[in-house]
Design an enzyme around this catalytic site. Structure first.
Site, short mmCIF file in Angstrom:
data_model
loop_
_atom_site.label_atom_id
_atom_site.label_comp_id
_atom_site.label_asym_id
_atom_site.label_seq_id
_atom_site.Cartn_x
_atom_site.Cartn_y
_atom_site.Cartn_z
CB SER A 91 -2.47 1.67 1.80
OG SER A 91 -1.09 1.90 2.08
CE LYS A 92 -2.94 -2.60 9.56
NZ LYS A 92 -1.48 -2.70 9.60
NE ARG A 93 2.71 -2.28 2.50
CZ ARG A 93 1.74 -2.59 1.65
NH1 ARG A 93 1.23 -1.66 0.85
NH2 ARG A 93 1.26 -3.82 1.57
#
Length: 511
Positions: free
Chosen positions: A261-263
């Site tokens: 994910s972007k996280r």
């Protein structure tokens, strides 16, 4: 049969690298078989539309070298290629299913749907659904009379159209990557096909468009695998031949389990998008591979091997080579862990393959931005030495000492601290002798500099580890970098001599 595949993203934000990989596998498959690669924008959910997202998709694919044969920007025989521009045709197909008793009108209010779910939960049903059992107790055209159904439609009552999933049926299909998939219809609910706002759901629009556009192979992410049995039922309901399915594995985070994910990228310091993206609502900026200095060929090469392998040890492959080798049967079933360090390695390999002249132009332009001027010839010669240790083109700026005259020790506290730590008084005599020997060399090639250095070293009785680090700091101001004899040859006798004398002057203060 001509192969026709499509990449069908939704314009809800920036394109994740997982989406780019899906596009890439479709593109390679089409090119391998001499087929067509289509782009379709699936924007039926207007509530999630993000301004700029469609342009981002276009630019990202172009940067990666994947230009669709048909799509919203270049047209084609099946235009339009945005689902929002095709919405008038979907109702016709939904009504066709109703007429053939494969779907039905449902007039249930939100309150009635909530009440149904509450009753089922109270009865111990873990996952309440509108299905072959519960539909018999709801307000729809299967339970209402034909007269009442017509009256409601004529009156304009709110309604949706739901698929009539058959009872006690087995849904079977063969996935190119995963083999046979078998799901019982009791596990499939009566999905809404056409919404009350006049827009189709993803499921209906997707199937209708794939059929009308002649899609032969649906190559998409694993997250769509649970929807595949429903899509098989829709093809059967329409009486259409269905395309072959291939569901790609997830791209997993580098550490731990779960989808990348972007996280994860923010946490570990790497991009998950191909290009920079600025959220039009929040203004939050997310970095991309292009702006970080990655070559598109390196990015594509890395993505291709993230879930597929050619069956050989070869890792560096051009788009043409990837096309020739690509085979969906060699795509892995299991998720592929993303490795940001391996991604850097790919970029490093592609940088090394770049012509020195191209790197020299980039190096010269980067230097000019910080106020350092040099000739193209000097920048090119410097780049030829620096590229072996660079991962990104701008890494070559660490070699500013190759083109900027004067001692690299000046105003360099880090280099001075390192020099002081390594300096030994006996090194002064070595460098004095080396300077004299340098003056006697007619040619200042890397070979001659090395011969001179080794000759003086042998006479001094010192070991190379006692003087080479000091030589590096005197001339380059850094402990890492290209070979010092090649660096010396590039700088020339006069410049190297001046830097050695400055270094001796500075270190004389520590005796």
């Amino acid at each position: 049969m001509s192969v026709r595949v499509r990449f069908a993203p939704s314009p809800t934000g920036p394109l994740h690298l997982g989406g780019v990989r899906t596009a890439l596998y479709n593109y390679l498959f089409a090119r391998k078989h001499g087929g067509q690669f289509l782009l379709r924008i699936e924007d039926t959910d207007q509530g999630r539309f993000v301004p700029g997202a469609e342009d981002y998709i276009r630019e990202a694919l172009a940067w990666c070298g994947m230009v669709p044969d048909e799509g919203p920007w270049n047209g084609g025989p099946h235009a339009p290629y945005r689902q929002s521009e095709r919405k008038d045709l979907y109702r016709t197909y939904a009504e066709q299913l109703v007429a053939n008793e494969k779907a039905y009108y449902a007039f249930d209010t939100p309150e009635e749907l909530d009440a149904m779910r509450d009753r089922l939960k109270a009865a111990g049903v873990a996952a309440p659904a509108y299905n072959a059992v519960t539909r018999e107790h709801m307000r729809n055209s299967l339970t209402l009379s034909a007269t009442e159904t017509k009256e409601r439609l004529d009156r304009g009552d709110d309604h949706v159209i739901r698929l009539k999933v058959p009872r006690n049926a087995e849904v079977r299909f063969e996935d190119i990557i995963r083999g046979w998939v078998v799901v019982h219809s009791t596990n499939i609910d009566d999905k809404v096909l056409f919404k009350g706002d006049g827009m189709p759901t993803y499921h209906l629009a997707n199937i209708v468009d794939d059929h009308l556009m002649g899609i032969t192979h649906v190559v998409r992410g694993e997250e769509w695998l649970p929807s595949a049995p429903l899509h098989v039922l829709l093809y059967e309901a329409f009486g259409w031949e269905r395309p072959a399915f291939a569901h790609l594995p997830l791209i997993l985070k580098p550490d731990g389990n779960g989808k990348l994910s972007k996280r994860d990228g923010d946490r570990l310091g790497f991009p998950v998008f191909p290009l920079d993206w600025t959220d039009p609502v929040t203004g939050e900026r997310s970095s991309g591979y292009r702006e970080r200095g990655y070559y598109p060929e390196a990015f594509v090469n890395m993505l291709a091997l993230l879930g597929w392998n050619p069956g050989t040890e070869q890792e560096i492959m051009s788009m043409e080579e990837l096309t020739g080798l690509f085979d969906l049967a060699r795509v892995h079933k299991g998720g592929a862990k993303f490795d940001p360090e391996k991604t850097k390695w790919f970029n490093q390999q592609y940088l090394r393959m770049r012509p020195n002249e191209e790197l020299g132009e980039h190096f010269k332009a980067s230097l000019a931005k910080i106020g350092v001027e040099c000739t193209v010839e000097m920048a090119t010669a410097a780049a030829a030495l620096l590229k072996e240790r660079a991962t990104f083109p701008d890494d070559m700026l660490e070699g500013i000492y190759l083109v900027k005259s004067g001692s690299p020790l000046k105003d360099n506290a880090e280099a001075l601290a390192e020099l002081r730590k390594r300096w030994k008084p006996e090194a002064a005599a070595f460098f004095s002798s080396f300077l004299q020997a340098m003056d006697d060399t007619s040619d200042f090639s890397a070979h001659d500099v090395e011969t001179c250095f080794q000759s003086v070293l042998a006479a001094s009785g010192l070991k190379i580890g006692q003087v080479m680090p000091v030589y590096r700091l005197f001339v380059a101001g850094r402990m890492q970098g290209p070979g010092m004899f090649e660096v010396s040859a590039l700088l020339g006798k006069t410049e190297v001599g001046a830097r050695l004398r400055t270094g001796l002057e500075i270190s004389a203060e520590w005796v």
